[in-house]
Design an enzyme around this catalytic site. Structure first.
Site, PDB file in Angstrom:
ATOM      1  N   ARG A  94     -10.578 -14.604 -44.877  1.00  0.00           N
ATOM      2  CA  ARG A  94     -10.439 -13.357 -44.124  1.00  0.00           C
ATOM      3  C   ARG A  94      -9.066 -12.767 -44.423  1.00  0.00           C
ATOM      4  O   ARG A  94      -8.079 -13.511 -44.522  1.00  0.00           O
ATOM      5  CB  ARG A  94     -10.544 -13.579 -42.595  1.00  0.00           C
ATOM      6  CG  ARG A  94     -11.824 -14.216 -42.129  1.00  0.00           C
ATOM      7  CD  ARG A  94     -13.061 -13.437 -42.470  1.00  0.00           C
ATOM      8  NE  ARG A  94     -13.074 -12.081 -41.934  1.00  0.00           N
ATOM      9  CZ  ARG A  94     -13.929 -11.141 -42.344  1.00  0.00           C
ATOM     10  NH1 ARG A  94     -14.808 -11.397 -43.291  1.00  0.00           N
ATOM     11  NH2 ARG A  94     -13.898  -9.938 -41.809  1.00  0.00           N
ATOM     12  N   HIS A 112      -3.062 -20.044 -53.168  1.00  0.00           N
ATOM     13  CA  HIS A 112      -3.828 -19.050 -53.907  1.00  0.00           C
ATOM     14  C   HIS A 112      -4.063 -19.579 -55.320  1.00  0.00           C
ATOM     15  O   HIS A 112      -3.116 -20.058 -55.959  1.00  0.00           O
ATOM     16  CB  HIS A 112      -3.063 -17.718 -53.944  1.00  0.00           C
ATOM     17  CG  HIS A 112      -3.842 -16.642 -54.616  1.00  0.00           C
ATOM     18  ND1 HIS A 112      -4.917 -16.026 -54.018  1.00  0.00           N
ATOM     19  CD2 HIS A 112      -3.728 -16.103 -55.851  1.00  0.00           C
ATOM     20  CE1 HIS A 112      -5.431 -15.143 -54.861  1.00  0.00           C
ATOM     21  NE2 HIS A 112      -4.723 -15.173 -55.967  1.00  0.00           N
ATOM     22  N   THR A 144       3.083 -13.351 -45.783  1.00  0.00           N
ATOM     23  CA  THR A 144       3.677 -12.162 -45.190  1.00  0.00           C
ATOM     24  C   THR A 144       2.563 -11.134 -45.060  1.00  0.00           C
ATOM     25  O   THR A 144       1.408 -11.430 -45.346  1.00  0.00           O
ATOM     26  CB  THR A 144       4.818 -11.625 -46.074  1.00  0.00           C
ATOM     27  OG1 THR A 144       4.262 -11.295 -47.351  1.00  0.00           O
ATOM     28  CG2 THR A 144       5.933 -12.631 -46.227  1.00  0.00           C
ATOM     29  N   GLU A 146       1.811  -8.727 -46.846  1.00  0.00           N
ATOM     30  CA  GLU A 146       1.230  -8.292 -48.124  1.00  0.00           C
ATOM     31  C   GLU A 146       0.252  -9.366 -48.617  1.00  0.00           C
ATOM     32  O   GLU A 146       0.632 -10.540 -48.704  1.00  0.00           O
ATOM     33  CB  GLU A 146       2.377  -8.129 -49.128  1.00  0.00           C
ATOM     34  CG  GLU A 146       1.980  -7.506 -50.424  1.00  0.00           C
ATOM     35  CD  GLU A 146       3.110  -7.657 -51.447  1.00  0.00           C
ATOM     36  OE1 GLU A 146       2.837  -7.521 -52.634  1.00  0.00           O
ATOM     37  OE2 GLU A 146       4.258  -7.939 -51.023  1.00  0.00           O
ATOM     38  N   LEU A 147      -0.976  -8.994 -48.950  1.00  0.00           N
ATOM     39  CA  LEU A 147      -2.009  -9.947 -49.360  1.00  0.00           C
ATOM     40  C   LEU A 147      -1.549 -10.747 -50.581  1.00  0.00           C
ATOM     41  O   LEU A 147      -1.214 -10.176 -51.613  1.00  0.00           O
ATOM     42  CB  LEU A 147      -3.315  -9.201 -49.687  1.00  0.00           C
ATOM     43  CG  LEU A 147      -4.478 -10.078 -50.147  1.00  0.00           C
ATOM     44  CD1 LEU A 147      -4.976 -10.959 -49.005  1.00  0.00           C
ATOM     45  CD2 LEU A 147      -5.611  -9.240 -50.707  1.00  0.00           C
ATOM     46  N   GLN A 176      -4.942 -29.824 -58.912  1.00  0.00           N
ATOM     47  CA  GLN A 176      -3.505 -29.571 -58.736  1.00  0.00           C
ATOM     48  C   GLN A 176      -3.203 -29.033 -57.335  1.00  0.00           C
ATOM     49  O   GLN A 176      -2.168 -29.337 -56.745  1.00  0.00           O
ATOM     50  CB  GLN A 176      -2.995 -28.601 -59.800  1.00  0.00           C
ATOM     51  CG  GLN A 176      -3.136 -29.095 -61.214  1.00  0.00           C
ATOM     52  CD  GLN A 176      -2.414 -30.414 -61.425  1.00  0.00           C
ATOM     53  OE1 GLN A 176      -1.248 -30.566 -61.068  1.00  0.00           O
ATOM     54  NE2 GLN A 176      -3.119 -31.389 -61.986  1.00  0.00           N
ATOM     55  N   GLU A 177      -4.116 -28.207 -56.814  1.00  0.00           N
ATOM     56  CA  GLU A 177      -3.924 -27.695 -55.448  1.00  0.00           C
ATOM     57  C   GLU A 177      -3.755 -28.846 -54.469  1.00  0.00           C
ATOM     58  O   GLU A 177      -2.937 -28.795 -53.550  1.00  0.00           O
ATOM     59  CB  GLU A 177      -5.127 -26.840 -55.021  1.00  0.00           C
ATOM     60  CG  GLU A 177      -5.282 -25.561 -55.809  1.00  0.00           C
ATOM     61  CD  GLU A 177      -6.395 -24.673 -55.271  1.00  0.00           C
ATOM     62  OE1 GLU A 177      -6.677 -24.719 -54.071  1.00  0.00           O
ATOM     63  OE2 GLU A 177      -6.990 -23.921 -56.068  1.00  0.00           O
TER      64      GLU A 177
HETATM   65  C1  GRF Z   1      -9.054 -22.976 -53.139  1.00  0.00           C
HETATM   66  O1  GRF Z   1      -9.279 -22.714 -54.488  1.00  0.00           O
HETATM   67  C2  GRF Z   1      -7.895 -22.170 -52.635  1.00  0.00           C
HETATM   68  O2  GRF Z   1      -6.923 -21.945 -53.603  1.00  0.00           O
HETATM   69  C3  GRF Z   1      -8.553 -20.884 -52.268  1.00  0.00           C
HETATM   70  O3  GRF Z   1      -9.791 -21.250 -51.717  1.00  0.00           O
HETATM   71  C4  GRF Z   1     -10.190 -22.505 -52.257  1.00  0.00           C
HETATM   72  C5  GRF Z   1     -10.436 -23.425 -51.109  1.00  0.00           C
HETATM   73  O4  GRF Z   1     -11.033 -24.628 -51.520  1.00  0.00           O
HETATM   74  N1  GRF Z   1      -7.688 -20.112 -51.389  1.00  0.00           N
HETATM   75  P1  GRF Z   1     -11.313 -25.773 -50.449  1.00  0.00           P
HETATM   76  O5  GRF Z   1     -12.145 -25.148 -49.325  1.00  0.00           O
HETATM   77  O6  GRF Z   1     -10.000 -26.298 -49.947  1.00  0.00           O
HETATM   78  O7  GRF Z   1     -12.111 -26.801 -51.186  1.00  0.00           O
END
Ligand code: GRF
Length: 220
Positions: A94, A112, A144, A146-147, A176-177
């Protein structure tokens, strides 16, 4: 003994990033506890992950509200009810208004899936492929108004390889996330990370504009 940092996680889908937080906390690598998980979708798999880990959950369905501001007001009330030190947006699909973002300034993070400032918004991996980029990645940043535009904290790069599709690239970026998001939260929980004058500060030093490049040696 000081209390561990209280986190609230907001999500809309799979919740693999939430799972990474749950696992890092269980492993003792992140001095935090997740006080609650909130979703705008009752069918989000992330809610099941939370319940399995014994974490309180709440659903606030955006479709029940007439405006983004009305939704954000209800969402903020639910967030504050969990009394978080830090709020984690983890695939929360959202767009948030200042009603939500302003009161949480400096304690609201997002991840992101692009090398910000490249590709704010959706379809980031396909856009990177279409542009012929040699690398893609993900960025954790302070939120912030800004999207996808707040100061970056940490960024991970992934090489694009021949034959990559948006899906194969997304899968490698997601791995990596799961490393960089708990890392940023750990810095915050340790009192090392702050938002000051629109800059992300780590150990009282401004981070580079694109954030700390993960895997680039200290600081960790
Ligand atoms: C991820 O790729 C994140 O960067 C993006 O939405 C995805 C969420 O993945 N904002 P998950 O629900 O944590 O598996």
């Amino acid at each position: 003994m000081t209390e561990p940092c209280r986190l609230v996680v907001l999500l809309s889908g799979s919740g693999s990033n939430l799972q990474a937080f749950i696992d890092e906390i269980a492993a003792g690598a992140l001095p935090a506890r997740i006080a609650g998980v909130i979703s705008n979708r009752a069918d989000a798999l992330g809610l099941e992950r939370a319940a399995r880990a014994g974490i309180a959950t709440a659903v606030i369905d955006h479709k029940r509200f007439d405006s983004r501001e009305a939704f954000d007001t209800a969402l903020l009330a639910q967030v504050e009810a969990f009394a978080p030190d830090l709020v984690i947006l983890a695939g929360f699909m959202r767009i948030l208004t200042p009603v939500f973002v302003r009161p949480l300034a400096g304690r609201l993070l997002n991840i992101h899936p692009s090398l910000l400032p490249l590709y704010p918004g959706l379809n980031t991996h396909q856009r990177a492929l279409d542009a012929g980029d040699a690398a893609a990645g993900a960025t954790v940043h302070f939120v912030t108004e800004e999207l996808d535009g707040g100061p970056s904290i940490v960024q991970a790069r992934v090489d694009v390889v021949p034959g990559d599709s948006a899906a194969t690239l997304a899968a490698r970026v997601l791995e990596q996330e799961h490393r960089i998001y708990p890392l940023a939260a750990r810095w915050f929980a340790q009192g090392r990370l702050q938002l000051r004058d629109h800059r992300a500060m780590l150990d009282n030093e401004p981070l580079p504009a694109t954030g700390y490049l993960y895997g680039d040696g200290p600081p960790c």
